[in-house]
Structure formats: structure tokens, C-alpha cells
Design a protein around this motif. Structure first.
Motif, PDB file in Angstrom:
ATOM      1  N   TRP A  69      39.181  10.227  40.891  1.00  0.00           N
ATOM      2  CA  TRP A  69      39.129  10.832  39.282  1.00  0.00           C
ATOM      3  C   TRP A  69      37.910  11.745  39.350  1.00  0.00           C
ATOM      4  O   TRP A  69      37.800  12.398  38.093  1.00  0.00           O
ATOM      5  CB  TRP A  69      38.878   9.645  38.494  1.00  0.00           C
ATOM      6  CG  TRP A  69      37.695   8.892  38.862  1.00  0.00           C
ATOM      7  CD1 TRP A  69      37.471   7.898  39.672  1.00  0.00           C
ATOM      8  CD2 TRP A  69      36.388   9.132  38.280  1.00  0.00           C
ATOM      9  NE1 TRP A  69      36.275   7.427  39.802  1.00  0.00           N
ATOM     10  CE2 TRP A  69      35.562   8.071  38.733  1.00  0.00           C
ATOM     11  CE3 TRP A  69      35.726  10.039  37.169  1.00  0.00           C
ATOM     12  CZ2 TRP A  69      34.383   7.843  38.515  1.00  0.00           C
ATOM     13  CZ3 TRP A  69      34.394   9.828  37.034  1.00  0.00           C
ATOM     14  CH2 TRP A  69      33.625   8.732  37.661  1.00  0.00           C
ATOM     15  N   THR A  70      36.959  12.075  40.096  1.00  0.00           N
ATOM     16  CA  THR A  70      35.747  12.957  39.794  1.00  0.00           C
ATOM     17  C   THR A  70      35.702  13.801  41.155  1.00  0.00           C
ATOM     18  O   THR A  70      35.808  13.695  41.914  1.00  0.00           O
ATOM     19  CB  THR A  70      34.599  12.213  39.649  1.00  0.00           C
ATOM     20  OG1 THR A  70      33.683  13.336  39.343  1.00  0.00           O
ATOM     21  CG2 THR A  70      34.253  11.478  40.747  1.00  0.00           C
ATOM     22  N   ASN A  71      35.447  15.335  40.404  1.00  0.00           N
ATOM     23  CA  ASN A  71      34.751  16.234  41.619  1.00  0.00           C
ATOM     24  C   ASN A  71      33.625  16.400  41.547  1.00  0.00           C
ATOM     25  O   ASN A  71      32.933  17.417  42.105  1.00  0.00           O
ATOM     26  CB  ASN A  71      35.636  17.559  41.136  1.00  0.00           C
ATOM     27  CG  ASN A  71      37.114  17.400  41.375  1.00  0.00           C
ATOM     28  OD1 ASN A  71      37.579  16.893  42.364  1.00  0.00           O
ATOM     29  ND2 ASN A  71      38.032  18.193  40.520  1.00  0.00           N
ATOM     30  N   ALA A  72      32.623  15.421  41.192  1.00  0.00           N
ATOM     31  CA  ALA A  72      31.309  15.504  41.223  1.00  0.00           C
ATOM     32  C   ALA A  72      30.722  15.884  42.589  1.00  0.00           C
ATOM     33  O   ALA A  72      31.331  14.992  43.513  1.00  0.00           O
ATOM     34  CB  ALA A  72      30.608  14.348  40.537  1.00  0.00           C
ATOM     35  N   PRO A  73      29.886  16.497  42.984  1.00  0.00           N
ATOM     36  CA  PRO A  73      29.262  16.656  44.597  1.00  0.00           C
ATOM     37  C   PRO A  73      28.881  15.256  44.802  1.00  0.00           C
ATOM     38  O   PRO A  73      28.185  14.552  44.399  1.00  0.00           O
ATOM     39  CB  PRO A  73      28.244  17.624  44.406  1.00  0.00           C
ATOM     40  CG  PRO A  73      28.505  18.467  43.139  1.00  0.00           C
ATOM     41  CD  PRO A  73      29.205  17.516  42.047  1.00  0.00           C
ATOM     42  N   ILE A  74      29.274  15.125  46.286  1.00  0.00           N
ATOM     43  CA  ILE A  74      28.816  13.870  46.741  1.00  0.00           C
ATOM     44  C   ILE A  74      28.205  14.328  48.227  1.00  0.00           C
ATOM     45  O   ILE A  74      28.533  14.910  49.006  1.00  0.00           O
ATOM     46  CB  ILE A  74      29.939  12.897  47.120  1.00  0.00           C
ATOM     47  CG1 ILE A  74      30.696  12.395  46.090  1.00  0.00           C
ATOM     48  CG2 ILE A  74      29.447  11.634  48.008  1.00  0.00           C
ATOM     49  CD1 ILE A  74      32.150  11.731  46.071  1.00  0.00           C
ATOM     50  N   ILE A  75      26.997  13.826  48.265  1.00  0.00           N
ATOM     51  CA  ILE A  75      26.019  14.074  49.331  1.00  0.00           C
ATOM     52  C   ILE A  75      25.865  12.771  50.222  1.00  0.00           C
ATOM     53  O   ILE A  75      25.310  11.915  49.566  1.00  0.00           O
ATOM     54  CB  ILE A  75      24.738  14.719  49.115  1.00  0.00           C
ATOM     55  CG1 ILE A  75      24.951  15.929  48.414  1.00  0.00           C
ATOM     56  CG2 ILE A  75      24.035  14.836  50.333  1.00  0.00           C
ATOM     57  CD1 ILE A  75      23.607  16.595  47.866  1.00  0.00           C
ATOM     58  N   ASP A 124      35.068  16.556  31.365  1.00  0.00           N
ATOM     59  CA  ASP A 124      35.478  15.766  30.452  1.00  0.00           C
ATOM     60  C   ASP A 124      36.606  16.383  29.492  1.00  0.00           C
ATOM     61  O   ASP A 124      36.456  16.722  28.394  1.00  0.00           O
ATOM     62  CB  ASP A 124      34.419  15.247  29.368  1.00  0.00           C
ATOM     63  CG  ASP A 124      33.425  14.315  30.008  1.00  0.00           C
ATOM     64  OD1 ASP A 124      33.845  13.416  30.533  1.00  0.00           O
ATOM     65  OD2 ASP A 124      32.015  14.665  29.916  1.00  0.00           O
ATOM     66  N   PRO A 125      37.859  16.751  30.207  1.00  0.00           N
ATOM     67  CA  PRO A 125      38.838  17.478  29.512  1.00  0.00           C
ATOM     68  C   PRO A 125      39.396  16.428  28.435  1.00  0.00           C
ATOM     69  O   PRO A 125      39.278  15.362  28.335  1.00  0.00           O
ATOM     70  CB  PRO A 125      39.585  17.877  30.588  1.00  0.00           C
ATOM     71  CG  PRO A 125      39.512  16.609  31.638  1.00  0.00           C
ATOM     72  CD  PRO A 125      38.024  16.163  31.602  1.00  0.00           C
ATOM     73  N   VAL A 126      40.311  17.278  27.599  1.00  0.00           N
ATOM     74  CA  VAL A 126      41.082  16.715  26.896  1.00  0.00           C
ATOM     75  C   VAL A 126      42.782  16.881  27.331  1.00  0.00           C
ATOM     76  O   VAL A 126      43.105  17.739  27.683  1.00  0.00           O
ATOM     77  CB  VAL A 126      41.238  17.319  25.351  1.00  0.00           C
ATOM     78  CG1 VAL A 126      42.209  16.967  24.490  1.00  0.00           C
ATOM     79  CG2 VAL A 126      39.635  17.387  24.773  1.00  0.00           C
ATOM     80  N   VAL A 134      44.354  12.242  24.663  1.00  0.00           N
ATOM     81  CA  VAL A 134      43.248  11.616  25.288  1.00  0.00           C
ATOM     82  C   VAL A 134      42.016  12.495  25.504  1.00  0.00           C
ATOM     83  O   VAL A 134      41.875  13.506  26.175  1.00  0.00           O
ATOM     84  CB  VAL A 134      43.665  11.028  26.620  1.00  0.00           C
ATOM     85  CG1 VAL A 134      42.603  10.064  27.363  1.00  0.00           C
ATOM     86  CG2 VAL A 134      44.855  10.153  26.666  1.00  0.00           C
ATOM     87  N   ASP A 135      40.945  12.227  24.641  1.00  0.00           N
ATOM     88  CA  ASP A 135      39.537  12.852  24.568  1.00  0.00           C
ATOM     89  C   ASP A 135      38.745  12.072  25.677  1.00  0.00           C
ATOM     90  O   ASP A 135      38.108  11.088  25.187  1.00  0.00           O
ATOM     91  CB  ASP A 135      39.155  13.140  23.408  1.00  0.00           C
ATOM     92  CG  ASP A 135      37.979  13.985  23.315  1.00  0.00           C
ATOM     93  OD1 ASP A 135      37.177  14.344  24.316  1.00  0.00           O
ATOM     94  OD2 ASP A 135      37.698  14.876  22.311  1.00  0.00           O
ATOM     95  N   LEU A 136      38.445  12.762  26.882  1.00  0.00           N
ATOM     96  CA  LEU A 136      37.734  11.924  27.764  1.00  0.00           C
ATOM     97  C   LEU A 136      36.273  11.991  27.542  1.00  0.00           C
ATOM     98  O   LEU A 136      35.500  10.889  27.591  1.00  0.00           O
ATOM     99  CB  LEU A 136      37.965  12.432  29.304  1.00  0.00           C
ATOM    100  CG  LEU A 136      39.222  12.029  29.749  1.00  0.00           C
ATOM    101  CD1 LEU A 136      39.429  12.885  30.932  1.00  0.00           C
ATOM    102  CD2 LEU A 136      39.642  10.819  29.921  1.00  0.00           C
ATOM    103  N   ALA A 137      35.836  13.059  26.675  1.00  0.00           N
ATOM    104  CA  ALA A 137      34.150  13.154  26.405  1.00  0.00           C
ATOM    105  C   ALA A 137      33.945  12.147  25.139  1.00  0.00           C
ATOM    106  O   ALA A 137      32.816  11.506  25.177  1.00  0.00           O
ATOM    107  CB  ALA A 137      34.079  14.590  25.974  1.00  0.00           C
ATOM    108  N   ALA A 162      43.877   9.772  33.779  1.00  0.00           N
ATOM    109  CA  ALA A 162      43.932  11.088  32.926  1.00  0.00           C
ATOM    110  C   ALA A 162      42.793  11.990  33.594  1.00  0.00           C
ATOM    111  O   ALA A 162      43.090  13.281  33.321  1.00  0.00           O
ATOM    112  CB  ALA A 162      43.012  10.646  31.407  1.00  0.00           C
ATOM    113  N   ARG A 163      42.078  11.623  34.355  1.00  0.00           N
ATOM    114  CA  ARG A 163      41.016  12.479  35.389  1.00  0.00           C
ATOM    115  C   ARG A 163      41.504  13.270  36.230  1.00  0.00           C
ATOM    116  O   ARG A 163      41.368  14.074  36.798  1.00  0.00           O
ATOM    117  CB  ARG A 163      39.735  11.630  35.517  1.00  0.00           C
ATOM    118  CG  ARG A 163      38.960  11.397  34.445  1.00  0.00           C
ATOM    119  CD  ARG A 163      37.604  10.931  35.003  1.00  0.00           C
ATOM    120  NE  ARG A 163      36.646  10.736  33.805  1.00  0.00           N
ATOM    121  CZ  ARG A 163      36.151  11.608  33.099  1.00  0.00           C
ATOM    122  NH1 ARG A 163      35.867  12.767  33.550  1.00  0.00           N
ATOM    123  NH2 ARG A 163      35.227  11.397  32.067  1.00  0.00           N
ATOM    124  N   THR A 164      42.865  12.487  36.621  1.00  0.00           N
ATOM    125  CA  THR A 164      43.696  13.321  37.707  1.00  0.00           C
ATOM    126  C   THR A 164      45.244  13.169  37.574  1.00  0.00           C
ATOM    127  O   THR A 164      45.827  12.766  38.460  1.00  0.00           O
ATOM    128  CB  THR A 164      43.124  12.645  39.142  1.00  0.00           C
ATOM    129  OG1 THR A 164      43.708  11.157  39.056  1.00  0.00           O
ATOM    130  CG2 THR A 164      42.085  12.799  39.665  1.00  0.00           C
TER     131      THR A 164
END
Length: 236
Positions: A69-75, A124-126, A134-137, A162-164
């Protein structure tokens, strides 16, 4: 900028908290894999620093769950130096791999580099389907302009989907992410809450058009509005 540090080494977490905070980052810590997934879902970090050898759910499992569900960078920040471990983590969706012990300046440089590449404004898209928004923010759902009241668990399940949109979200990802326990394996929980979501969001809950079951695997959110009758997909 929020940084999630997922590591069971308390001394390392303490050192990273002090260092990252001094550079203006807000640090959130998680001591095991399951809490890393749930904390990420609750706080939406801008970057994740992740150890591989954690209790309850290992680092690769965490990466797979987050990438649902997220594309946040993962180190990955790990003491494992073998190429097989690195390849496995990167193939699972990690963006970078730092071997312990490490130079803090190098780690900070990698954090800056990855966060610069992150696309702003997409976290946080709609998401819309049929007459549902669906307003994710704002953590807000409306249908035909009227607010739909969801329970916290219903919201978290919908948020994962909803995030993917269009992608499969596995039962394992949902169970571990929502209930924060690897002991919960009964997908009856998922069927119950999916049934409730369909009653609130689908035109015909018994013939869902958007909240789709992939038998034996999980669920996905279909945003299309095809006029032809949908194929009925039975529950698991």
C-alpha cells in the motif's frame, strides 16, 4: 519528515532517535515486525529504516506488507552481509541496503537522496468508484455526497485496498496489518469486515462490483465502472 525506525536493538534505536531528531526528523520506533507494519499504517512515515532480523515478522515480511500500500522509501539497516539477503530484501521492494556497523553521515545521505526522489503529493490521494469518494488524507468516505461512517477496522481495511487500487492485497497483509498479530490467521475476520464494507459502499452487496474477492488470495479494489454485469466472485 517522519522516519520509522524498525529495529529490536534498543541502543541502536536510541542512538538513531537522537541523531535523526537533531537533524530535524520526527522519529517513530517499532520493536518488531508486526508493530512496524501497524505503526506505518497509522503514521504514514516518509522513510522507513528497517532491520531484517526482527521478532514476530522478519524484515522481508515487513517490506512485502508495506509494499502492498505504500511507496515510501525503505532502507534496510542490517548486520546481514550476505548477497542473498540483500537480493531478497531488494527484490521484495526495499530501496537501499546499509550494512551494520555504518557511518551515520552515510545513512543520513542515503535518507536525503531517497526522500528527494519521492514524488510529493501522492501519499494521500482521493480515490473514487461509483458514487463513493475515499479521501485518504482526511480519513473520510462519502457516498452520493453523504458521509459514510466506518468503524476503525473497516477504515483500515478499505485504506489498504484504496492505496493500491486494482492490485491484490493478500489476506496475510491485511491480517497482520490490521490486527497486529501473526497469531490471527482466520480469514473469517476479513470476510466479516468485507461484508460490512460492501453493505455500506456497494450498490448490490451480494454482487460486488468494486470490492472484489480473489479466492484463496485476498482482495482488490476495482475502480472501473463498466456497464456490463459484473462476474460474481464467491467468497473464500
Amino acid at each position: 519528515m517522519r522516519v520509522l525506525v524498525a529495529d529490536d536493538d534498543e541502543q541502536l534505536v536510541r542512538a538513531l532517535r537522537i541523531t535523526l531528531s537533531s537533524h530535524g526528523y520526527q522519529v517513530i520506533a517499532a520493536p518488531d515486525g508486526v508493530s512496524a507494519v501497524t505503526t506505518a499504517a497509522e503514521t504514514h512515515p516518509d522513510v522507513v529504516l528497517l532491520d531484517l532480523g526482527m521478532p514476530r515478522l522478519d524484515g522481508v515480511g515487513v517490506i512485502q506488507a508495506l509494499r502492498g500500500w505504500t511507496n515510501a522509501p525503505i532502507i534496510v539497516v542490517s548486520g546481514r552481509t550476505g548477497s542473498a539477503e540483500k537480493i531478497q530484501a531488494l527484490d521484495a521492494g526495499a530501496d537501499d541496503y546499509v550494512t551494520k556497523p555504518f557511518q551515520i553521515d552515510e545513512l543520513l545521505a542515503r535518507v536525503r537522496a531517497l526522500t528527494r526522489r519521492a514524488i510529493p503529493g501522492t501519499a494521500d490521494p482521493v480515490v473514487t468508484f461509483a458514487d463513493v469518494v475515499v479521501d485518504l488524507a482526511a480519513t473520510l468516505v462519502t457516498r452520493a455526497g453523504a458521509r459514510v461512517h466506518l468503524t476503525p477496522t473497516e477504515w483500515r481495511m478499505l485504506e489498504y485496498l484504496a492505496r493500491t487500487p486494482g492490485a491484490l492485497v493478500t489476506r496475510e497483509t491485511l491480517l497482520k496489518g490490521i490486527w497486529a498479530s501473526e497469531q490471527i490467521t482466520d480469514s473469517g475476520y476479513l470476510r466479516l469486515y468485507m461484508s460490512q464494507l460492501r453493505k455500506k459502499l456497494e450498490l448490490n452487496p451480494s454482487r460486488p462490483r468494486h470490492l472484489i474477492t480473489e479466492p484463496g488470495m485476498g482482495y482488490r479494489l476495482d475502480l472501473s465502472d463498466a456497464s456490463s454485469p459484473p462476474v460474481v466472485v464467491g467468497e473464500e
